[in-house]
Design a protein around this motif. Sequence first.
Motif, mmCIF file in Angstrom:
data_model
loop_
_atom_site.group_PDB
_atom_site.id
_atom_site.type_symbol
_atom_site.label_atom_id
_atom_site.label_comp_id
_atom_site.label_asym_id
_atom_site.label_seq_id
_atom_site.Cartn_x
_atom_site.Cartn_y
_atom_site.Cartn_z
ATOM 1 N N SER A 200 0.831 -1.216 0.000
ATOM 2 C CA SER A 200 0.000 0.000 0.000
ATOM 3 C C SER A 200 0.859 1.258 0.000
ATOM 4 C CB SER A 200 -0.942 -0.020 1.200
ATOM 5 O OG SER A 200 -0.199 -0.039 2.397
ATOM 6 N N SER B 63 -0.946 -7.914 -7.074
ATOM 7 C CA SER B 63 -1.775 -9.005 -7.604
ATOM 8 C C SER B 63 -0.913 -10.120 -8.204
ATOM 9 C CB SER B 63 -2.732 -8.469 -8.664
ATOM 10 O OG SER B 63 -1.979 -7.941 -9.750
ATOM 11 N N ALA C 78 -2.712 -8.507 -3.254
ATOM 12 C CA ALA C 78 -3.845 -7.644 -3.607
ATOM 13 C C ALA C 78 -5.093 -8.085 -2.840
ATOM 14 C CB ALA C 78 -4.095 -7.706 -5.118
ATOM 15 N N ASP C 79 -5.290 -9.386 -2.751
ATOM 16 C CA ASP C 79 -6.418 -9.903 -1.969
ATOM 17 C C ASP C 79 -6.291 -9.473 -0.520
ATOM 18 O OD1 ASP C 79 -7.292 -11.307 -4.235
ATOM 19 O OD2 ASP C 79 -6.010 -13.020 -3.741
ATOM 20 N N ALA D 45 -4.689 -6.919 0.711
ATOM 21 C CA ALA D 45 -4.904 -5.482 0.848
ATOM 22 C C ALA D 45 -6.396 -5.163 0.897
ATOM 23 C CB ALA D 45 -4.239 -4.740 -0.312
ATOM 24 N N LYS D 46 -7.142 -5.863 0.046
ATOM 25 C CA LYS D 46 -8.588 -5.634 -0.005
ATOM 26 C C LYS D 46 -9.221 -5.979 1.341
ATOM 27 C CE LYS D 46 -10.043 -6.964 -4.046
ATOM 28 N NZ LYS D 46 -10.571 -7.915 -5.048
ATOM 29 N N THR D 47 -8.834 -7.116 1.886
ATOM 30 C CA THR D 47 -9.369 -7.542 3.180
ATOM 31 C C THR D 47 -9.025 -6.548 4.283
ATOM 32 O OG1 THR D 47 -9.060 -9.838 2.518
ATOM 33 C CG2 THR D 47 -9.419 -9.423 4.861
ATOM 34 N N GLU E 205 -8.229 -3.433 4.078
ATOM 35 C CA GLU E 205 -8.935 -2.171 3.892
ATOM 36 C C GLU E 205 -10.371 -2.268 4.402
ATOM 37 O OE1 GLU E 205 -9.507 0.895 0.117
ATOM 38 O OE2 GLU E 205 -8.387 -0.991 -0.099
ATOM 39 N N LYS E 206 -10.935 -3.437 4.208
ATOM 40 C CA LYS E 206 -12.333 -3.642 4.585
ATOM 41 C C LYS E 206 -12.505 -3.727 6.096
ATOM 42 C CE LYS E 206 -13.912 -6.745 1.835
ATOM 43 N NZ LYS E 206 -14.303 -8.107 1.410
#
Lengths: 166, 166
Positions: free
Chosen positions: A19, A72, A138-139, A141-143, A145-146
């Motif tokens: 990030s 990713s 990437a996965d 990071a998404k988690t 962030e959520k």
Amino acid sequence: MQLKNHVEWALHCCSVLASLPDGERIPAKLLAELHGIPREYLSKALQALSTAEIVSGTLGPNGGYRLARAPSEISFLDIVEAVEGKGCTFVCTEIRDNMPCAEKPPSKGKKRRPCAVARVMYDADEAWRSHLRSVTLADLAKTVEKEVPLRVLKGNAKWLAANLDR
Amino acid sequence: MQLKNHVEWALHCCSVLASLPDGERIPAKLLAELHGIPREYLSKALQALSTAEIVSGTLGPNGGYRLARAPSEISFLDIVEAVEGKGCTFVCTEIRDNMPCAEKPPSKGKKRRPCAVARVMYDADEAWRSHLRSVTLADLAKTVEKEVPLRVLKGNAKWLAANLDR
DNA sequence: TGTATTACGGATAAATAATATCCGTAAAAG
DNA sequence: CTTTTACGGATATTATTTATCCGTAATACA
């Protein structure tokens, strides 16, 4: 049997690097402070990641580490194997050869099929690796962030920015 | 990260015990000789299997080990966990708590959700265990019977019978 | 009753691997 | 020329794995 904690550190460091704004780098010293882990020892893990071309290190002032490719394109398995090695968790020492009535070891050049016990263990190992291969930074990071509160995310980002500032 | 070789020994010993005629037992000494491995040290693995109630040991002359239940009721995971422990291969040391801006540790009693990194590692670990859970000693026996030459199978059985003879 | 056999478990030693630190070298920036 | 930084070698410290030894208790059999 336990993974070395290099693995945990490497994963968290990669998560931070994922990030990071484009063009920026973080020196090992900061990554260590950020996570409260020993600097010199963390360096070894980062060097392993560098050798595996997962991160890229730059010398000199303003130097430090960044990811070597897109989040990713970096799987958990890449990172785990970089620091932990690619060897299977189960090593077959071929004790079947010690039995009183053993099959002859294969004539040179030919490889024998691994024994039935080893094959099960290898398959299990592959199931483990396969899962690690299926999750990328990437996965992650998404988690993150959520589910991590914005306050925390921003707080840490701010600390980083302040300490990168030069 | 590597499984200890107790695991390999335990699996091979269980494989042998699985094809033992009903009522018979094999002493640790013979199991060690049969595989060419150190007797005293193997004992530790067998004791672990005994504690986990995978094998049952009997004292005295004609004593020794046999399986504690049907081969179809003993999975690779049972054996691996008995010898290696049930702990996950990845241990999370919660280094997120060391970050400058951390979430508060949960108020007493409540458990926080494991961090995103740890969850991926736990899932991979579970994939590994899940595969080990899906293969039993009965499956192993079937495979062995199919692919090991009869001459070898019989030769070893004969050796065992001769040495059990008393 | 006595003797040999065997699992079981504690204590300890030796070898190997994980964890950690230190320091010298080279590269880059200013 | 000085500072910063990655990189890599050497070494120390600690933990785990591997291995052996020995005492105890249970069982079979003579």
